[in-house]
Scaffold this active site. Sequence first.
Site, mmCIF file in Angstrom:
data_model
loop_
_atom_site.group_PDB
_atom_site.id
_atom_site.type_symbol
_atom_site.label_atom_id
_atom_site.label_comp_id
_atom_site.label_asym_id
_atom_site.label_seq_id
_atom_site.Cartn_x
_atom_site.Cartn_y
_atom_site.Cartn_z
ATOM 1 N N ASP A 1 91.226 69.685 57.031
ATOM 2 C CA ASP A 1 90.981 68.875 58.193
ATOM 3 C C ASP A 1 91.053 69.691 59.538
ATOM 4 O O ASP A 1 91.269 69.359 60.192
ATOM 5 C CB ASP A 1 91.224 67.254 58.558
ATOM 6 C CG ASP A 1 90.483 66.242 57.443
ATOM 7 O OD1 ASP A 1 89.067 66.970 57.114
ATOM 8 O OD2 ASP A 1 90.570 65.254 57.668
ATOM 9 N N ASP B 1 96.679 59.293 65.446
ATOM 10 C CA ASP B 1 96.103 60.136 63.717
ATOM 11 C C ASP B 1 95.369 61.359 64.775
ATOM 12 O O ASP B 1 95.359 61.640 65.763
ATOM 13 C CB ASP B 1 95.431 59.402 62.941
ATOM 14 C CG ASP B 1 94.644 60.283 61.727
ATOM 15 O OD1 ASP B 1 95.589 60.187 60.916
ATOM 16 O OD2 ASP B 1 93.444 61.574 62.031
ATOM 17 N N ASP C 1 94.521 64.179 62.428
ATOM 18 C CA ASP C 1 93.696 64.804 62.247
ATOM 19 C C ASP C 1 94.448 66.014 60.352
ATOM 20 O O ASP C 1 93.886 65.507 59.299
ATOM 21 C CB ASP C 1 93.009 65.839 62.407
ATOM 22 C CG ASP C 1 91.838 65.435 63.898
ATOM 23 O OD1 ASP C 1 91.483 63.946 63.648
ATOM 24 O OD2 ASP C 1 92.160 65.811 65.217
ATOM 25 N N ASN D 1 99.216 61.280 56.549
ATOM 26 C CA ASN D 1 98.479 61.687 57.520
ATOM 27 C C ASN D 1 99.150 62.028 58.660
ATOM 28 O O ASN D 1 100.410 61.739 58.564
ATOM 29 C CB ASN D 1 97.894 60.463 58.087
ATOM 30 C CG ASN D 1 96.912 59.132 57.726
ATOM 31 O OD1 ASN D 1 95.608 60.245 57.473
ATOM 32 N ND2 ASN D 1 97.047 58.669 56.734
ATOM 33 N N ARG E 1 90.304 53.373 63.176
ATOM 34 C CA ARG E 1 89.682 53.065 61.707
ATOM 35 C C ARG E 1 91.024 51.969 61.898
ATOM 36 O O ARG E 1 92.102 51.901 62.484
ATOM 37 C CB ARG E 1 90.362 53.702 60.146
ATOM 38 C CG ARG E 1 89.564 53.032 59.428
ATOM 39 C CD ARG E 1 90.285 54.377 58.855
ATOM 40 N NE ARG E 1 89.387 55.437 58.590
ATOM 41 C CZ ARG E 1 89.663 57.325 58.640
ATOM 42 N NH1 ARG E 1 90.375 57.603 58.158
ATOM 43 N NH2 ARG E 1 88.738 57.624 58.568
ATOM 44 N N ASP F 1 95.850 66.173 57.476
ATOM 45 C CA ASP F 1 96.595 65.446 56.477
ATOM 46 C C ASP F 1 96.506 66.449 55.031
ATOM 47 O O ASP F 1 96.636 67.999 55.288
ATOM 48 C CB ASP F 1 95.385 64.820 55.879
ATOM 49 C CG ASP F 1 94.031 64.240 56.827
ATOM 50 O OD1 ASP F 1 94.935 63.351 57.561
ATOM 51 O OD2 ASP F 1 93.033 64.088 56.628
ATOM 52 N N GLU G 1 88.959 70.123 62.080
ATOM 53 C CA GLU G 1 89.087 68.858 63.286
ATOM 54 C C GLU G 1 90.023 69.015 63.697
ATOM 55 O O GLU G 1 89.894 68.546 65.062
ATOM 56 C CB GLU G 1 88.993 67.743 62.359
ATOM 57 C CG GLU G 1 88.982 66.349 62.541
ATOM 58 C CD GLU G 1 88.627 65.320 62.137
ATOM 59 O OE1 GLU G 1 88.271 63.683 61.929
ATOM 60 O OE2 GLU G 1 88.871 65.369 60.948
#
Length: 180
Positions: free
Chosen positions: A120, A103, A105, A87, A23, A107, A123
């Site tokens: 997450d 990152d 994942d 994060n 992102r 959070d 994830e």
Amino acid sequence: MDKICIGDNLQIQCYKHNKHIHRCWDEAVVLDIKKDYIVCGNKRTLVTEAEGSVWKTKEPAVMYYFKDKWFNVIAQLKSNGVSYYCNIATPYIIEEGTIKYIDYDLDLRIFPTGDYKILDKLEYKYHKRLMNYPPELDLAIKNGLDELIKLYKSHSKIFSADENLRYNELYEILKQKNEM
């Protein structure tokens, strides 16, 4: 690392462990430069996802990026109070006017009520297996999450609504100067 100054407008690039971009944010105005972290701000900034979709953030944000901590913190100044989206990520670097980090994942979401939640986890487990995170990376990530929670519970000033509102006022002043 690039030399930065208060008022500079940087971009942000977030990557995943496989070095693929995840992102990007178009704006991060430098608000403060500390020995071990920088503070940036933005508002209604353009965000581009890896697959190409684009959206804008909804509210003003104050962001903390650390040189040697495995997390970054985003204070979101919402109408119902300040929320924090944290994060678990590598320490930042700056290259070519861009803040960059990986990152991982996990959070930490902190609500205006003071309650928090770890997000997450599935994830993270999926990517850990998929990308073969080594044990020392897994340990750094877990330690980063623990350190972040301790920092929050110790009432660090980065989690102060007043401090973040003050930084947002500075963002508005710097933004006006840059538009002149």
